[in-house]
Design a protein around this motif. Sequence first.
Motif, PDB file in Angstrom:
ATOM      1  N   ILE A 197      -2.116   1.423  -0.514  1.00 42.06           N
ATOM      2  CA  ILE A 197      -1.838   0.746   0.753  1.00 42.06           C
ATOM      3  C   ILE A 197      -2.365  -0.676   0.623  1.00 42.06           C
ATOM      4  CG2 ILE A 197      -1.999   0.957   3.282  1.00 42.06           C
ATOM      5  CD1 ILE A 197      -1.016   3.509   1.845  1.00 42.06           C
ATOM      6  N   GLN A 215     -19.882  -5.926  -3.767  1.00 37.69           N
ATOM      7  CA  GLN A 215     -19.749  -4.739  -2.909  1.00 37.69           C
ATOM      8  C   GLN A 215     -18.973  -3.619  -3.618  1.00 37.69           C
ATOM      9  OE1 GLN A 215     -21.086  -3.966   0.017  1.00 37.69           O
ATOM     10  NE2 GLN A 215     -22.168  -5.930   0.116  1.00 37.69           N
ATOM     11  N   LYS A 216     -18.826  -3.746  -4.936  1.00 36.90           N
ATOM     12  CA  LYS A 216     -18.150  -2.731  -5.763  1.00 36.90           C
ATOM     13  C   LYS A 216     -16.664  -2.604  -5.474  1.00 36.90           C
ATOM     14  CE  LYS A 216     -22.428  -0.048  -5.636  1.00 36.90           C
ATOM     15  NZ  LYS A 216     -22.990   1.151  -5.020  1.00 36.90           N
ATOM     16  N   GLY A 217     -16.086  -3.656  -4.944  1.00 36.20           N
ATOM     17  CA  GLY A 217     -14.635  -3.710  -4.842  1.00 36.20           C
ATOM     18  C   GLY A 217     -14.059  -4.228  -6.150  1.00 36.20           C
ATOM     19  N   ASN A 233      -5.120  -7.506   0.018  1.00 41.99           N
ATOM     20  CA  ASN A 233      -6.144  -6.485  -0.148  1.00 41.99           C
ATOM     21  C   ASN A 233      -5.666  -5.135   0.366  1.00 41.99           C
ATOM     22  OD1 ASN A 233      -6.505  -6.518   2.647  1.00 41.99           O
ATOM     23  ND2 ASN A 233      -8.699  -6.879   2.547  1.00 41.99           N
ATOM     24  N   VAL A 255      -6.252  -0.497  -0.307  1.00 41.76           N
ATOM     25  CA  VAL A 255      -6.969   0.632  -0.888  1.00 41.76           C
ATOM     26  C   VAL A 255      -6.050   1.413  -1.814  1.00 41.76           C
ATOM     27  CG1 VAL A 255      -6.462   2.120   1.140  1.00 41.76           C
ATOM     28  CG2 VAL A 255      -8.415   2.674  -0.352  1.00 41.76           C
ATOM     29  N   VAL A 282      -4.285   5.344   4.865  1.00 44.87           N
ATOM     30  CA  VAL A 282      -5.581   4.893   4.333  1.00 44.87           C
ATOM     31  C   VAL A 282      -6.475   6.101   4.021  1.00 44.87           C
ATOM     32  CG1 VAL A 282      -7.757   3.777   5.045  1.00 44.87           C
ATOM     33  CG2 VAL A 282      -5.573   2.588   5.351  1.00 44.87           C
ATOM     34  N   TYR A 286     -13.724   1.458   1.008  1.00 42.10           N
ATOM     35  CA  TYR A 286     -12.702   0.686   1.709  1.00 42.10           C
ATOM     36  C   TYR A 286     -12.789   1.026   3.202  1.00 42.10           C
ATOM     37  CZ  TYR A 286      -8.239  -0.870   3.526  1.00 42.10           C
ATOM     38  OH  TYR A 286      -7.277  -1.479   4.291  1.00 42.10           O
ATOM     39  N   LYS A 312      -8.241   7.792   0.399  1.00 44.06           N
ATOM     40  CA  LYS A 312      -9.702   7.898   0.375  1.00 44.06           C
ATOM     41  C   LYS A 312     -10.420   6.664   0.928  1.00 44.06           C
ATOM     42  CE  LYS A 312      -9.250  10.649  -3.821  1.00 44.06           C
ATOM     43  NZ  LYS A 312      -9.474  10.566  -5.260  1.00 44.06           N
ATOM     44  N   GLY A 313      -9.726   5.935   1.767  1.00 45.76           N
ATOM     45  CA  GLY A 313     -10.384   4.860   2.510  1.00 45.76           C
ATOM     46  C   GLY A 313     -11.002   5.444   3.763  1.00 45.76           C
ATOM     47  N   TYR A 336     -11.361  -0.210  -3.390  1.00 46.61           N
ATOM     48  CA  TYR A 336     -10.991  -1.395  -2.624  1.00 46.61           C
ATOM     49  C   TYR A 336     -10.413  -2.425  -3.589  1.00 46.61           C
ATOM     50  CZ  TYR A 336     -11.299  -5.717  -0.005  1.00 46.61           C
ATOM     51  OH  TYR A 336     -11.000  -6.916   0.599  1.00 46.61           O
ATOM     52  N   GLY A 366      -9.246   5.406  -3.315  1.00 44.89           N
ATOM     53  CA  GLY A 366     -10.671   5.212  -3.047  1.00 44.89           C
ATOM     54  C   GLY A 366     -11.221   3.862  -3.481  1.00 44.89           C
ATOM     55  N   ASN A 379     -20.080  -1.503   0.040  1.00 43.72           N
ATOM     56  CA  ASN A 379     -20.732  -0.623  -0.934  1.00 43.72           C
ATOM     57  C   ASN A 379     -19.734   0.308  -1.647  1.00 43.72           C
ATOM     58  OD1 ASN A 379     -22.924   0.443  -2.309  1.00 43.72           O
ATOM     59  ND2 ASN A 379     -23.286   2.017  -0.751  1.00 43.72           N
ATOM     60  N   GLY A 380     -18.600  -0.252  -2.029  1.00 46.35           N
ATOM     61  CA  GLY A 380     -17.598   0.526  -2.752  1.00 46.35           C
ATOM     62  C   GLY A 380     -16.628   1.270  -1.855  1.00 46.35           C
ATOM     63  N   ASN A 400     -10.192  -5.040   8.030  1.00 49.37           N
ATOM     64  CA  ASN A 400     -10.445  -4.256   6.821  1.00 49.37           C
ATOM     65  C   ASN A 400     -11.361  -5.010   5.863  1.00 49.37           C
ATOM     66  OD1 ASN A 400      -8.793  -6.052   5.407  1.00 49.37           O
ATOM     67  ND2 ASN A 400      -7.438  -4.464   4.602  1.00 49.37           N
ATOM     68  N   GLY A 401     -11.845  -4.276   4.879  1.00 47.94           N
ATOM     69  CA  GLY A 401     -12.748  -4.892   3.921  1.00 47.94           C
ATOM     70  C   GLY A 401     -13.455  -3.853   3.072  1.00 47.94           C
ATOM     71  N   VAL A 402     -14.552  -4.292   2.469  1.00 44.93           N
ATOM     72  CA  VAL A 402     -15.260  -3.409   1.532  1.00 44.93           C
ATOM     73  C   VAL A 402     -16.748  -3.378   1.849  1.00 44.93           C
ATOM     74  CG1 VAL A 402     -15.495  -5.277  -0.189  1.00 44.93           C
ATOM     75  CG2 VAL A 402     -15.615  -2.881  -0.940  1.00 44.93           C
TER      76      VAL A 402
END
Lengths: 211, 211
Positions: free
Chosen positions: A59, A136-138, A96, A98, B133, B103, B137-138, A103, A101, B100-101, B96-98
Amino acid sequence: MLIHYPNGKPYRPKSNEIPKIKHTGIKREKDVSFSNRGKTLEDEINETNSYYLNHQIAIIHKKPVPVQIVKVEYPSRSAAVIREAYFRTPSTTDYNGVWNGYYIDFEAKETESKTSFPLKNVHQHQVTHMEMVTNQKGIAFTIVRFSSLDRYFVVPFSVLQEAWTVMENGGRKSIPLTIFESKAYEIQPGYNPRIDYLSAIEKIIVNEEER
Amino acid sequence: MLIHYPNGKPYRPKSNEIPKIKHTGIKREKDVSFSNRGKTLEDEINETNSYYLNHQIAIIHKKPVPVQIVKVEYPSRSAAVIREAYFRTPSTTDYNGVWNGYYIDFEAKETESKTSFPLKNVHQHQVTHMEMVTNQKGIAFTIVRFSSLDRYFVVPFSVLQEAWTVMENGGRKSIPLTIFESKAYEIQPGYNPRIDYLSAIEKIIVNEEER
């Protein structure tokens, strides 16, 4: 890095060659050209994102252009018309979303150069944003099209960041094609999806995990 | 669900009570009201996102309003002016955004009702988007403010989805406050961050993992 096909052989395209590989089950005919035919890279990525969306693969959307709306008219019996608005500077990249899982966050850039990618195509706010996303691990990257060569690369943020730092310290203001060939991930443009950049992202993730 | 503070006691606010809890080290004075003071929920969430961004906690932005630009003027020596443009229907949620890994993807909604949240505030495209989403897994959710009560809730998508399905089958067209109290996560508005919704997301993630 080279893209390796299931037979283990690296695939090195020549710029004028029509790729003969199969893609998503659609066999390419020799008389069909998959060159970009005047499409912008943005068009190609939007098509790709639609494909990912319709096939429930990912997405990912392009963000709208940010505008400051000052005046809106409401004519009776028709849609509201914006009569005065101004472009604002974005604070993020253009795309951007997902995927499985992860980002995903990227910018798309084109160059007519046949030898290098000028860093003047990239803006400081994009580099800053991608750095924060990475923290942020994206997964942050740039898709670069060498339009004259009809070649496409997914450039991990680490590669852009390194070149950016060199430039900031008074060094080279572009990334040579040879760096793309050795450190980025080349994508073969296809019919559908047009620019299958997630296949490259999969490789980036595997390589990161192997470190 | 109730929010539990470190002493293990659930915190149940009354609508007119000025919360006395400490937040991010800033002690609340009794004479300071933290009610929303005419701010929109959007303002409050933008403030919160700025806080998260400036403190490198999360990179979450509001998406610009999508507009179809038809006519642009370029007056000499000043910025380009958009003279004709139309609002387009968004295909996603607003934020939307990120983090700590993860989404993060959400919509913000306000209601003046003191007893339930009318589902007419939600659009089909938002539900569809949040469902996709979730499949990728977001983390999708809605932040709902009951403005008359000065109460804020983070509603996991699963809760909205259930109510939406009931409505589609001819059932109730709103979500009662009691469902928010039992199935959503209440947030105490604070000074900075204003609406610390990520603290609720942390709880949602823990609860999901425990299942």
